[in-house]
Design a protein around this motif. Sequence first.
Motif: not given
Length: 315
Positions: A269, A271, A278, A281
């Motif tokens: 993930v 950020f 977020k 992914t």
Amino acid sequence: MKYLLLLSVISSVLLSAELSPRSIIEAGGNVQQIVLVEGKIIAGTSAGTLEIFKMDDASKLSHTVFPKIKDFTGDEVAPKVFSVDMLDKTLLAVVQASSGSRELYLVEEGKPKVLIDAHANLFISKAKFVDKNRILVALLSNEFLLWDVKEKKEIYRVQPSSSHFSDFALNETKTMVASSSESGEITLFDALSGKVIKVLKGGNVDNVYKVDFKKDAILCAGQDRRGIIYDLKSGSYDRFDGSFLIYAGALSPSLHLGAFAFNEQNDIVLFDLATKSKIHTLKGQKSTLNTIVFASDKELVSSSDDQFIMIWRLP
């Protein structure tokens, strides 16, 4: 106004998209660790190999095989390559030896040469070049030694923490070291003298599996399911809570992005560190992640406890 709102929603969806790898590399054995140096991916494997791949097209550039060792039953087996590094054209590797010991190798022009052999009885966990004549070596006992390549001796030996060693990272100028341990604390020390500069604490309360060190930031990937990013100037930190043990993490060169192995599905993930939100992914790794490294703010590489290395391109 409606069009602006729709555009905002579409942008948000695109930014938080699930991404697949751009390229997948299959190494000769289960990957233990990777590093990225000047567009080259250097991988150490459980099959006793040190392999180099070109990041641009995922092609293999070289393949070094270390001598087989005898296991506890007396059978010949391939040694695991626990740690790798590269400076100019010289490779560095921590390699399993017989009877549970480990050896430090230099590889020049494809030829492995033992730098610290098994008779030194040093249980080496990780090693990195500080410069062409000095290597920082971390032992499982959490002792660090700076090794002089020409003189073949220790310059210093320190133990920054009494807790069991986990990981270390050099900053980009290779002047400072961030070391992690089972205590959850991060010890910052001078790479050339071994003098402790600062201890960072409070972010993690258990083992920190991996650290990354960029500019004035240190990232920690924790057994306590916490991804922590410390600001060295203030000593403060930001916390990112995962749903599973966080085995790996990395910072992008600009510190715009942070990446964590965030769940039991082995997803990575990403950020946005300014907004703490977020944004991506990355899905594809099938086994427990062990290394994540950024090539730039748009590309990164990951490896897990199998033979697959994945190259990711961000939109």
